[in-house]
Design a protein around this motif. Structure first.
Motif, PDB file in Angstrom:
ATOM      1  N   LYS A 121     -54.137  -1.999 -28.530  1.00  0.00           N
ATOM      2  CA  LYS A 121     -53.068  -1.934 -27.597  1.00  0.00           C
ATOM      3  C   LYS A 121     -51.757  -2.739 -27.609  1.00  0.00           C
ATOM      4  O   LYS A 121     -50.921  -2.548 -27.158  1.00  0.00           O
ATOM      5  N   ALA A 122     -52.436  -3.905 -28.086  1.00  0.00           N
ATOM      6  CA  ALA A 122     -51.029  -5.054 -28.300  1.00  0.00           C
ATOM      7  C   ALA A 122     -51.109  -5.855 -29.763  1.00  0.00           C
ATOM      8  O   ALA A 122     -52.571  -5.901 -30.252  1.00  0.00           O
ATOM      9  N   LEU A 123     -50.296  -6.336 -30.245  1.00  0.00           N
ATOM     10  CA  LEU A 123     -50.471  -6.826 -31.602  1.00  0.00           C
ATOM     11  C   LEU A 123     -49.323  -7.997 -31.571  1.00  0.00           C
ATOM     12  O   LEU A 123     -48.090  -8.069 -31.298  1.00  0.00           O
ATOM     13  N   ASP A 124     -49.818  -9.415 -32.078  1.00  0.00           N
ATOM     14  CA  ASP A 124     -49.001 -10.360 -32.384  1.00  0.00           C
ATOM     15  C   ASP A 124     -48.696 -10.279 -33.666  1.00  0.00           C
ATOM     16  O   ASP A 124     -49.666 -10.132 -34.551  1.00  0.00           O
ATOM     17  N   ILE A 125     -47.433 -10.696 -34.121  1.00  0.00           N
ATOM     18  CA  ILE A 125     -47.114 -10.908 -35.591  1.00  0.00           C
ATOM     19  C   ILE A 125     -46.545 -12.148 -35.897  1.00  0.00           C
ATOM     20  O   ILE A 125     -45.611 -12.446 -35.094  1.00  0.00           O
ATOM     21  N   ALA A 126     -47.219 -12.660 -36.904  1.00  0.00           N
ATOM     22  CA  ALA A 126     -46.603 -13.835 -37.315  1.00  0.00           C
ATOM     23  C   ALA A 126     -45.477 -13.635 -38.544  1.00  0.00           C
ATOM     24  O   ALA A 126     -45.691 -12.986 -39.385  1.00  0.00           O
ATOM     25  N   SER A 127     -44.206 -14.332 -38.446  1.00  0.00           N
ATOM     26  CA  SER A 127     -43.310 -13.933 -38.959  1.00  0.00           C
ATOM     27  C   SER A 127     -43.444 -15.048 -40.679  1.00  0.00           C
ATOM     28  O   SER A 127     -44.247 -16.050 -40.594  1.00  0.00           O
ATOM     29  N   PHE A 128     -42.447 -14.806 -41.600  1.00  0.00           N
ATOM     30  CA  PHE A 128     -42.557 -15.636 -42.661  1.00  0.00           C
ATOM     31  C   PHE A 128     -41.445 -15.674 -43.325  1.00  0.00           C
ATOM     32  O   PHE A 128     -40.507 -14.809 -43.374  1.00  0.00           O
ATOM     33  N   LYS A 129     -41.123 -16.568 -44.363  1.00  0.00           N
ATOM     34  CA  LYS A 129     -39.639 -16.909 -44.950  1.00  0.00           C
ATOM     35  C   LYS A 129     -40.179 -15.961 -46.311  1.00  0.00           C
ATOM     36  O   LYS A 129     -41.392 -16.368 -46.994  1.00  0.00           O
ATOM     37  N   VAL A 130     -39.023 -15.958 -46.998  1.00  0.00           N
ATOM     38  CA  VAL A 130     -39.099 -15.177 -48.218  1.00  0.00           C
ATOM     39  C   VAL A 130     -37.955 -15.685 -49.188  1.00  0.00           C
ATOM     40  O   VAL A 130     -36.800 -15.735 -48.658  1.00  0.00           O
ATOM     41  N   GLU A 131     -38.132 -16.667 -50.396  1.00  0.00           N
ATOM     42  CA  GLU A 131     -37.222 -17.053 -51.086  1.00  0.00           C
ATOM     43  C   GLU A 131     -36.392 -16.190 -51.513  1.00  0.00           C
ATOM     44  O   GLU A 131     -36.668 -15.117 -51.899  1.00  0.00           O
TER      45      GLU A 131
END
Length: 498
Positions: free
Chosen positions: A99-109
């Protein structure tokens, strides 16, 4: 479905999506899963390979589902891959009935963090698209809420909010274009297309003027009229104007979209196999309507005018025929060798109109123009012709931002001879091969010295199968690229990185 930016810690009640690079052995925000990830990699059950997904249950002090998403090698990741990865992950969340989703962000070189956040947003939204207007049982999405933590991107709140808004706007208007392309032609007639353009203008903030058959005739658009004269549904000429830079009215970008709401081929009849998909022959029109909606919603500081010559190419006793000679709005005569080469006839009147009457200083046309582009580039890449290197550079930059693939084709003088006619100024079916180039150069005869780009989306405008961010049918290609062209030419860009 709501998409939010998180301003606090991850919600323990929600499932968590974490991206993992192939060469990385950490999960950042999910410390409790650190040992588990090491075990998974050592056992070969999850290695972080591109597109790999592994679901873990009961992680953390408040047990919940954790979805590990393989990002592959960092050096290989680009914006298109980010979109596709999060589209795939979203579909996994649907499969799990979350029903709900948390998303962790990330950096890309090497990738702009602003664009990464937008790509994440676009990926999940476009993956949620379906065209079920005419089904009794509608598609149901269990995922009601997506919460993205932007902290891993090191964007401040204002920039993150801008990225979220732009990503959502572009996704919504790409889906609008998909809807238009997917509509059956008995519903989406030229009149209905013009009404939907009007509705978007009222909603998003751009002017829409529609010319009827009488006005089209008065303007001398005989080539356009010839294509539509066999149909019961009358043609419509749609003009959309957005003035985002009123202090610089002499600079106007022009977009021209092909608007055949159905193409039977006329007397040069198409084969029955696949003809049902010819409702998609207005994908160029859908792209410019979606782009204009995005440009106006984001209030870009640029002036843009777009036009669509919309009609149906059918068969009747009053239809135009092979061997006919017709006159264009520009005054040039055209020998009709093939009534299925109709798009270029509608487009030349639209191009002449937008340059001569709307006074645009640059013009781009986008059209499902030739089957030849499929032979050359398949369904992956849009073929491009350009008479101006600087303007092509603007397109190239825009395509990199949108993730839509383009390829520039040559326009040597010798190709122009392929459109020669013995009895008129031009022949509407190029001879000698190179169909995409000769069709584009037919249009080029009507641009004069105006900087011009031609995008042939006959391959990329329609998908035969479902993928990460794409369902079968209209793709909405061009909406985001045209938007980024306008933004690249804007006096004030809303993006933090170029």
């Amino acid at each position: 479905m709501k998409i939010n930016l998180m301003d606090d810690a991850f919600k323990g009640s929600n499932a968590l999506l974490v991206g993992v690079f192939e060469e990385c052995n950490c999960v950042g925000c999910c410390d409790k899963a650190q040992g588990l990830l090491t075990q998974l990699k050592e056992s070969g059950r999850f290695n972080g390979n591109y597109g790999e997904i592994y679901t873990v249950n009961g992680v953390g002090e408040q047990p919940r589902e954790v979805i590990l998403l393989g990002l592959g090698k960092e050096k290989d990741l680009n914006i298109t891959k980010v979109q596709n990865l999060f589209g795939k992950a979203f579909k996994k969340a649907q499969e799990l009935k979350l029903k709900a989703l948390d998303i962790a962000s990330f950096k890309v070189e090497g990738l702009c963090t602003f664009r990464i956040l937008k790509a994440m947003v676009e990926g999940v939204m476009l993956a949620n698209y379906s065209f079920d207007t005419y089904k009794a049982e509608k598609s149901k999405c269990t995922v009601e809420e997506i919460n993205i933590d932007p902290s891993g991107l090191e964007l401040d709140n204002e920039k993150a909010e801008k990225a979220l808004k732009e990503g959502m706007t572009l996704a919504i208007n790409t889906m609008l274009a998909r809807d238009l392309v997917n509509e059956p032609s008995n519903v989406l007639t030229p009149t209905e297309l013009s009404e939907r353009a009007k509705a978007q203008g009222e909603k998003c903030g751009f002017e829409v003027e529609v010319f009827d058959k009488e006005k089209i005739t008065e303007l001398g658009m005989r080539a356009f009229l010839a294509v539509g004269q066999a149909s019961y549904n009358e043609p419509k000429f749609i003009v959309m104007r957005y003035v985002g830079d009123p202090g610089n009215r002499d600079e106007i970008v022009g977009f021209v979209g092909k608007g055949l709401t159905f193409d039977s081929g006329g007397y040069s009849l198409k084969p029955s196999a696949g003809m049902q998909d010819m409702k998609s022959d207005m994908a160029g029109a859908a792209a410019v309507i979606g782009a204009m909606s995005s440009i106006a919603e984001m209030k870009l500081q640029v002036n843009v005018t777009a036009v669509v010559a919309s009609c149906e190419n059918l068969i009747s006793g009053g239809g135009y025929k092979p061997g006919d000679i017709i006159k264009s709005m520009a005054g040039k005569t055209i020998e009709v060798a093939n009534t299925d080469c109709e798009g270029r006839l509608t487009l030349v009147d639209a191009i002449h109109y937008i340059i001569s009457k709307e006074k645009v200083t640059k013009v781009l046309d986008i059209a499902t123009l030739t089957g030849a582009v499929l032979s050359a580039l398949g369904k992956i890449t849009t073929g491009v012709l350009a008479n101006d290197d600087e303007f092509y550079g603007v397109l190239e930059s825009a395509a990199k931002k949108s993730g839509e693939k383009i390829w520039r084709l040559p326009i040597f003088e010798e190709y122009k001879e392929c459109n020669h006619s013995d009895v008129a100024d031009l022949h509407n079916q190029g001879v000698g091969g190179a169909g995409t180039i000769t069709a584009g150069l037919f249009l080029g005869e009507f641009v004069g010295n105006t900087p011009w780009l031609h995008l042939d989306i006959a391959g990329t405008g329609w998908a035969n199968s479902t993928a990460e961010c794409q369902s079968k049918g209209g793709t909405g290609v061009g909406v985001r690229t045209l938007y980024y062209i306008a933004r690249n030419l804007s006096q004030k860009s809303c993006e933090t990185c170029k």
